[in-house]
Write a protein that holds these residues in place. Structure first.
Motif, PDB file in Angstrom:
ATOM      1  N   ILE A   1      -9.034  -3.045  -8.752  1.00  0.00           N
ATOM      2  CA  ILE A   1      -8.416  -2.439  -7.570  1.00  0.00           C
ATOM      3  C   ILE A   1      -7.182  -3.251  -7.183  1.00  0.00           C
ATOM      4  N   GLY A   2      -6.073  -2.548  -6.954  1.00  0.00           N
ATOM      5  CA  GLY A   2      -4.869  -3.210  -6.463  1.00  0.00           C
ATOM      6  C   GLY A   2      -4.690  -2.889  -4.990  1.00  0.00           C
ATOM      7  N   LEU A   3      -4.798  -3.897  -4.133  1.00  0.00           N
ATOM      8  CA  LEU A   3      -4.559  -3.687  -2.697  1.00  0.00           C
ATOM      9  C   LEU A   3      -3.055  -3.768  -2.459  1.00  0.00           C
ATOM     10  N   CYS A   4      -2.447  -2.634  -2.090  1.00  0.00           N
ATOM     11  CA  CYS A   4      -0.992  -2.565  -1.911  1.00  0.00           C
ATOM     12  C   CYS A   4      -0.600  -2.958  -0.492  1.00  0.00           C
TER      13      CYS A   4
ATOM     14  N   PHE B   1      -8.055 -13.172  -4.002  1.00  0.00           N
ATOM     15  CA  PHE B   1      -7.589 -12.171  -4.963  1.00  0.00           C
ATOM     16  C   PHE B   1      -7.567 -12.786  -6.356  1.00  0.00           C
ATOM     17  N   ALA B   2      -7.905 -11.974  -7.361  1.00  0.00           N
ATOM     18  CA  ALA B   2      -7.850 -12.476  -8.743  1.00  0.00           C
ATOM     19  C   ALA B   2      -6.417 -12.883  -9.083  1.00  0.00           C
ATOM     20  N   GLU B   3      -5.436 -12.059  -8.664  1.00  0.00           N
ATOM     21  CA  GLU B   3      -4.015 -12.376  -8.874  1.00  0.00           C
ATOM     22  C   GLU B   3      -3.200 -11.644  -7.807  1.00  0.00           C
ATOM     23  N   ILE B   4      -1.978 -12.150  -7.570  1.00  0.00           N
ATOM     24  CA  ILE B   4      -1.057 -11.476  -6.646  1.00  0.00           C
ATOM     25  C   ILE B   4       0.194 -11.105  -7.443  1.00  0.00           C
ATOM     26  N   VAL B   5       0.541  -9.805  -7.442  1.00  0.00           N
ATOM     27  CA  VAL B   5       1.672  -9.336  -8.250  1.00  0.00           C
ATOM     28  C   VAL B   5       2.684  -8.610  -7.361  1.00  0.00           C
ATOM     29  N   PRO B   6       3.927  -9.145  -7.269  1.00  0.00           N
ATOM     30  CA  PRO B   6       4.969  -8.411  -6.539  1.00  0.00           C
ATOM     31  C   PRO B   6       5.623  -7.364  -7.450  1.00  0.00           C
ATOM     32  N   VAL B   7       5.835  -6.146  -6.948  1.00  0.00           N
ATOM     33  CA  VAL B   7       6.446  -5.088  -7.764  1.00  0.00           C
ATOM     34  C   VAL B   7       7.394  -4.231  -6.925  1.00  0.00           C
TER      35      VAL B   7
ATOM     36  N   PHE C   1      -5.246   2.035  -6.716  1.00  0.00           N
ATOM     37  CA  PHE C   1      -4.481   1.330  -5.694  1.00  0.00           C
ATOM     38  C   PHE C   1      -5.001   1.761  -4.337  1.00  0.00           C
ATOM     39  N   VAL C   2      -5.190   0.795  -3.471  1.00  0.00           N
ATOM     40  CA  VAL C   2      -5.637   1.116  -2.118  1.00  0.00           C
ATOM     41  C   VAL C   2      -4.680   0.443  -1.141  1.00  0.00           C
ATOM     42  N   GLY C   3      -4.819   0.814   0.114  1.00  0.00           N
ATOM     43  CA  GLY C   3      -3.941   0.226   1.123  1.00  0.00           C
ATOM     44  C   GLY C   3      -3.835   1.192   2.275  1.00  0.00           C
ATOM     45  N   ARG C   4      -3.213   0.699   3.331  1.00  0.00           N
ATOM     46  CA  ARG C   4      -3.067   1.610   4.466  1.00  0.00           C
ATOM     47  C   ARG C   4      -2.072   2.713   4.085  1.00  0.00           C
ATOM     48  N   PRO C   5      -2.067   3.821   4.841  1.00  0.00           N
ATOM     49  CA  PRO C   5      -1.167   4.923   4.497  1.00  0.00           C
ATOM     50  C   PRO C   5       0.277   4.452   4.367  1.00  0.00           C
ATOM     51  N   ASN C   6       0.977   5.028   3.385  1.00  0.00           N
ATOM     52  CA  ASN C   6       2.402   4.751   3.168  1.00  0.00           C
ATOM     53  C   ASN C   6       2.688   3.344   2.634  1.00  0.00           C
TER      54      ASN C   6
ATOM     55  N   GLU D   1     -13.223  -4.904   3.444  1.00  0.00           N
ATOM     56  CA  GLU D   1     -14.076  -3.880   2.814  1.00  0.00           C
ATOM     57  C   GLU D   1     -14.166  -4.102   1.302  1.00  0.00           C
ATOM     58  N   LEU D   2     -13.046  -4.513   0.697  1.00  0.00           N
ATOM     59  CA  LEU D   2     -13.001  -4.697  -0.764  1.00  0.00           C
ATOM     60  C   LEU D   2     -13.816  -5.907  -1.207  1.00  0.00           C
ATOM     61  N   ALA D   3     -13.937  -6.888  -0.319  1.00  0.00           N
ATOM     62  CA  ALA D   3     -14.644  -8.130  -0.669  1.00  0.00           C
ATOM     63  C   ALA D   3     -16.105  -7.858  -1.053  1.00  0.00           C
ATOM     64  N   GLU D   4     -16.658  -6.725  -0.581  1.00  0.00           N
ATOM     65  CA  GLU D   4     -18.067  -6.401  -0.863  1.00  0.00           C
ATOM     66  C   GLU D   4     -18.264  -5.802  -2.262  1.00  0.00           C
ATOM     67  N   LEU D   5     -17.187  -5.441  -2.944  1.00  0.00           N
ATOM     68  CA  LEU D   5     -17.312  -4.654  -4.187  1.00  0.00           C
ATOM     69  C   LEU D   5     -17.403  -5.537  -5.423  1.00  0.00           C
ATOM     70  N   LYS D   6     -17.900  -4.922  -6.517  1.00  0.00           N
ATOM     71  CA  LYS D   6     -18.013  -5.677  -7.771  1.00  0.00           C
ATOM     72  C   LYS D   6     -16.707  -5.639  -8.584  1.00  0.00           C
ATOM     73  N   ALA D   7     -15.782  -4.735  -8.234  1.00  0.00           N
ATOM     74  CA  ALA D   7     -14.521  -4.614  -8.979  1.00  0.00           C
ATOM     75  C   ALA D   7     -13.650  -5.855  -8.785  1.00  0.00           C
ATOM     76  N   THR D   8     -12.783  -6.126  -9.774  1.00  0.00           N
ATOM     77  CA  THR D   8     -11.771  -7.183  -9.635  1.00  0.00           C
ATOM     78  C   THR D   8     -10.702  -6.693  -8.658  1.00  0.00           C
ATOM     79  N   VAL D   9     -10.364  -7.509  -7.675  1.00  0.00           N
ATOM     80  CA  VAL D   9      -9.363  -7.090  -6.674  1.00  0.00           C
ATOM     81  C   VAL D   9      -8.085  -7.916  -6.832  1.00  0.00           C
ATOM     82  N   LEU D  10      -6.967  -7.222  -7.015  1.00  0.00           N
ATOM     83  CA  LEU D  10      -5.642  -7.845  -7.075  1.00  0.00           C
ATOM     84  C   LEU D  10      -4.897  -7.503  -5.792  1.00  0.00           C
ATOM     85  N   ALA D  11      -3.976  -8.354  -5.387  1.00  0.00           N
ATOM     86  CA  ALA D  11      -3.056  -7.987  -4.298  1.00  0.00           C
ATOM     87  C   ALA D  11      -1.738  -7.575  -4.950  1.00  0.00           C
ATOM     88  N   VAL D  12      -1.225  -6.408  -4.569  1.00  0.00           N
ATOM     89  CA  VAL D  12       0.036  -5.908  -5.115  1.00  0.00           C
ATOM     90  C   VAL D  12       1.028  -5.810  -3.959  1.00  0.00           C
ATOM     91  N   VAL D  13       2.040  -6.657  -3.979  1.00  0.00           N
ATOM     92  CA  VAL D  13       3.057  -6.622  -2.918  1.00  0.00           C
ATOM     93  C   VAL D  13       4.135  -5.629  -3.359  1.00  0.00           C
TER      94      VAL D  13
END
Length: 301
Positions: free
Chosen positions: A97-100, A153-159, A19-24, A117-129
């Motif tokens: 990778i889940g972008l939180c 994003f491959a998928e957007i998942v609220p949690v 999981f990545v994202g800004r602090p907190n 920054e994530l757009a450059e990577l080969k990993a699948t990127v999800l958005a996690v709200v």
């Protein structure tokens, strides 16, 4: 090792996620909710995670290894630069990778920067709200729309890690994007971090609770010794701050604050180790350690 099929004959999947994202943004809390135990430290102070801690989630059909990284931020010290390098090197090694992005805060420049920054990577990127328990349905719908407009994003998942809402769904989605692979870790393994690192993180978490805003970056913990004696684990640890004035804050009046830190940390460590703990804490000053390469090495960075 597991075969590359699960007991039902489906392809077995195993791999790394983070999981990545800004602090907190709720990354560590989410990691703990998924694994069901306290592995990454949590605090309401930003920038609390400093070590890459792996947590292993075992399922009959898959194994998801979660890598916990510090939040990406604009560095002001050598420590900050090293933390950012650590984050970026981790991103290149994971499968998903889940972008939180918190549900209760507007999408900001920091979120867009990380997304780019994530757009450059080969990993699948999800958005996690994250933190969906803090908003109503209308606000959540608006946030999901804003997030979908941020990028591909491959998928957007609220949690919600706090209520547990959709946590299992998120694991299902992440697992779907892992490669077919045999099991990577043994069944009984929850984390590959040595106990000493986890103990140090729990002490630092207890020390961070309730201290003023200037301290989060300035506290480092080194566990000097862990000695089993009969039924008790004796732990000797030093808390390092940068200035004598900070030492006074951590100690508190007649060392009352340090006693409280010790009590809270000991309770958590006993839970982690499953037995009685004797904890001996000392506060030491290492002048400007965040900017000093030699001190950073000594403190494990």
């Amino acid at each position: 090792m597991s075969p590359v099929q699960d007991p039902q004959g489906r392809p077995y999947r195993a791999g790394f996620g983070c999981f990545v994202g800004r602090p907190n943004a709720g990354k560590s809390t989410l990691t703990n909710a998924i694994v069901g135990t306290k592995i990454a430290i949590t605090s309401n102070k930003p920038q609390t995670t400093r070590h890459v801690i792996r947590a292993v989630l075992h399922r009959p059909e898959s194994q998801l290894v979660l890598v916990d990284t510090p939040g990406l931020h604009r560095p002001r010290t050598l420590l900050g630069e090293r933390l950012n390098d650590l984050v970026r090197s981790t991103w290149t090694e994971v499968d998903v990778i889940g972008l939180c992005i918190p549900a209760d805060e507007p999408v900001g420049r920091g979120d867009r920067f990380i997304s780019g920054e994530l757009a450059e990577l080969k990993a699948t990127v999800l958005a996690v709200v994250t933190k969906t328990d803090l908003v109503d349905k209308r606000r959540l719908a608006e946030q999901l729309l804003a997030v979908s407009e941020m990028g591909e994003f491959a998928e957007i998942v609220p949690v919600s890690a706090v209520s547990g809402h959709q946590v299992n769904t998120l694991v299902d989605v992440m697992t779907k994007y892992l490669p077919q692979s045999p099991q990577l870790y043994p069944d009984d393994m929850l984390t590959d971090d040595p106990e000493q690192v986890l103990v140090a993180e729990l002490i630092r978490e207890a020390a961070l609770e309730g201290v003023r805003d200037e301290l989060p970056h300035s506290i480092a913990v080194v566990v000097e010794e862990m000695i089993p004696e009969g039924q008790v684990m004796k732990i000797y640890a030093d808390l390092y701050v940068e200035r004598p004035s900070q030492k006074a804050i951590v100690l508190g009046h007649k060392a009352s604050r340090l006693k409280e830190v010790g009590t809270n940390a000991r309770r958590q460590i006993e839970e982690l180790l499953g037995g009685r703990v004797y904890l001996d804490l000392h506060v030491r000053v290492a002048k400007d350690w965040q900017r000093d390469p030699r001190q950073l090495r000594k403190l494990g960075f």
